[in-house]
Design a protein around this motif. Structure first.
Motif, short mmCIF file in Angstrom:
data_model
loop_
_atom_site.label_atom_id
_atom_site.label_comp_id
_atom_site.label_asym_id
_atom_site.label_seq_id
_atom_site.Cartn_x
_atom_site.Cartn_y
_atom_site.Cartn_z
N GLY A 139 0.82 -1.20 0.00
CA GLY A 139 0.00 0.00 0.00
C GLY A 139 0.85 1.25 0.00
O GLY A 139 2.02 1.21 0.40
N PRO A 140 0.31 2.39 -0.45
CA PRO A 140 1.08 3.63 -0.51
C PRO A 140 1.43 4.14 0.89
O PRO A 140 0.61 4.07 1.81
N ARG A 141 2.64 4.66 1.00
CA ARG A 141 3.13 5.13 2.30
C ARG A 141 2.24 6.24 2.87
O ARG A 141 1.92 6.24 4.06
N ARG A 142 1.86 7.20 2.04
CA ARG A 142 1.09 8.34 2.55
C ARG A 142 -0.24 7.91 3.14
O ARG A 142 -0.67 8.42 4.17
N ALA A 143 -0.90 6.95 2.49
CA ALA A 143 -2.20 6.49 2.99
C ALA A 143 -2.04 5.77 4.32
O ALA A 143 -2.84 5.97 5.25
N LEU A 144 -1.02 4.93 4.43
CA LEU A 144 -0.80 4.21 5.67
C LEU A 144 -0.41 5.15 6.80
O LEU A 144 -0.88 5.01 7.93
N ALA A 145 0.45 6.11 6.48
CA ALA A 145 0.88 7.08 7.50
C ALA A 145 -0.31 7.90 7.99
O ALA A 145 -0.44 8.16 9.20
N ALA A 146 -1.19 8.31 7.07
CA ALA A 146 -2.36 9.09 7.47
C ALA A 146 -3.28 8.28 8.36
O ALA A 146 -3.83 8.78 9.35
N LEU A 147 -3.49 7.00 8.02
CA LEU A 147 -4.33 6.13 8.84
C LEU A 147 -3.78 6.00 10.25
O LEU A 147 -4.52 6.12 11.24
N VAL A 148 -2.49 5.76 10.36
CA VAL A 148 -1.87 5.55 11.67
C VAL A 148 -1.89 6.83 12.49
O VAL A 148 -2.23 6.82 13.69
N ARG A 149 -1.53 7.95 11.88
CA ARG A 149 -1.43 9.20 12.63
C ARG A 149 -2.79 9.76 13.01
O ARG A 149 -3.00 10.20 14.15
N ARG A 150 -3.72 9.76 12.07
CA ARG A 150 -5.01 10.39 12.31
C ARG A 150 -6.03 9.43 12.92
O ARG A 150 -6.78 9.80 13.81
N GLY A 151 -6.04 8.19 12.39
CA GLY A 151 -7.01 7.22 12.87
C GLY A 151 -6.59 6.52 14.15
O GLY A 151 -7.38 6.39 15.08
N TRP A 152 -5.33 6.07 14.19
CA TRP A 152 -4.85 5.34 15.36
C TRP A 152 -4.27 6.25 16.42
O TRP A 152 -4.02 5.82 17.53
N ARG A 153 -3.97 7.50 16.04
CA ARG A 153 -3.36 8.46 16.97
C ARG A 153 -1.99 7.98 17.47
O ARG A 153 -1.66 8.09 18.65
N CYS A 154 -1.20 7.45 16.53
CA CYS A 154 0.15 6.99 16.82
C CYS A 154 1.13 7.66 15.87
O CYS A 154 0.73 8.24 14.85
N GLY A 155 2.41 7.57 16.17
CA GLY A 155 3.42 8.05 15.26
C GLY A 155 3.69 7.02 14.17
O GLY A 155 3.37 5.83 14.32
N TYR A 156 4.30 7.46 13.08
CA TYR A 156 4.57 6.56 11.96
C TYR A 156 5.92 6.88 11.34
O TYR A 156 6.28 8.05 11.18
N LEU A 157 6.66 5.81 10.99
CA LEU A 157 7.97 5.97 10.37
C LEU A 157 8.29 4.69 9.61
O LEU A 157 7.84 3.62 9.99
N GLU A 158 9.05 4.81 8.52
CA GLU A 158 9.51 3.64 7.79
C GLU A 158 11.02 3.55 7.86
O GLU A 158 11.72 4.58 7.93
N CYS A 159 11.54 2.33 7.84
CA CYS A 159 12.98 2.14 7.95
C CYS A 159 13.41 0.90 7.16
O CYS A 159 12.57 0.13 6.68
N SER A 160 14.71 0.74 7.05
CA SER A 160 15.29 -0.47 6.49
C SER A 160 16.36 -0.96 7.46
O SER A 160 17.42 -0.35 7.58
N ALA A 161 16.03 -2.04 8.17
CA ALA A 161 17.03 -2.59 9.08
C ALA A 161 18.24 -3.11 8.31
O ALA A 161 19.37 -3.03 8.78
N LYS A 162 18.01 -3.62 7.10
CA LYS A 162 19.09 -4.19 6.30
C LYS A 162 20.16 -3.15 5.98
O LYS A 162 21.36 -3.44 6.06
N TYR A 163 19.73 -1.95 5.63
CA TYR A 163 20.67 -0.89 5.25
C TYR A 163 20.82 0.18 6.32
O TYR A 163 21.39 1.25 6.06
N ASN A 164 20.30 -0.09 7.51
CA ASN A 164 20.43 0.83 8.64
C ASN A 164 19.89 2.22 8.30
O ASN A 164 20.46 3.23 8.70
#
Length: 203
Positions: A139-164
């Motif tokens: 799914g698109p990052r912006r849509a997921l981030a908006a759901l988490v921040r506005r709907g769930w009232r949580c922070g949101y961030l994406e990362c890559s553990a493989k490439y630190n």
């Protein structure tokens, strides 16, 4: 001395919880995935904004290898995890796995249900791992981030553990949020407000 903080890193099996923690603590990445055999506890000291904090980082949520993402009803009693007095939560999902996102959704609900009445609010940061596999995301990052921040009232961030990528930023944000005493109207603002540069390093 800055004090102590208890952090829980939770998520479905195989999403990269241990890889994220190991990149943060040791700067390494295990090329071969080995299921974590039960919860593990790490106790590093961290320098953040000139103060030293003793961390307790819990890796794992009690869900064993092969357990279905929706099998939260099979977990042990939450009181036995020592999660009720956790200061901050990292809920990790795989950006290529919608099931792991549903698992995080159920995790967030379980945390809310088991938090003792009157207990201080613990910040929750939802983390989409495996950003290096961007082309396979569900799914698109912006849509997921908006759901988490506005709907769930949580922070949101994406990362890559493989490439630190964004691993240090992840813990820096979470720790700064856990240390904020003022409580704004929207919890997600507290998490996303920690984006500006800050010093955070292991002792």
């Amino acid at each position: 001395m800055g004090g102590s903080l208890r952090v829980a890193v939770l998520g479905a099996p195989g999403v990269g919880k241990t890889a994220i923690i190991r990149q943060f603590l040791f700067g390494d990445y295990p090329e071969c995935h080995r299921p974590t055999d039960g919860p593990r506890l790490y106790r590093p000291a961290v320098l953040l904004d000139g103060a030293v904090y003793d961390l307790s980082i819990r890796d794992g949520d009690g869900a064993g290898p092969g357990q279905s993402p929706g099998g939260l009803e099979e977990w042990p009693d939450p009181k036995d995890w020592s999660l009720q007095d956790t200061d901050a939560f990292v809920l990790v999902y795989d950006i290529c796995s919608p099931d792991s996102f549903d698992y995080v959704k159920a995790l967030r609900q379980r945390i809310a249900e088991t938090r003792p009445a009157g207990a201080p609010e613990a910040p929750i940061l939802v983390v989409g791992n495996k950003r290096d596999r961007q082309r396979l995301r569900f799914g698109p990052r912006r849509a997921l981030a908006a759901l988490v921040r506005r709907g769930w009232r949580c922070g949101y961030l994406e990362c890559s553990a493989k490439y630190n990528w964004h691993v240090l930023r992840l813990f820096r944000e979470l720790l700064r949020c856990a240390l904020v005493h003022a409580r704004p109207a929207h919890p997600a603002l507290r998490l996303q407000g920690a984006l500006h540069p800050a010093r955070c390093s292991l002792m």
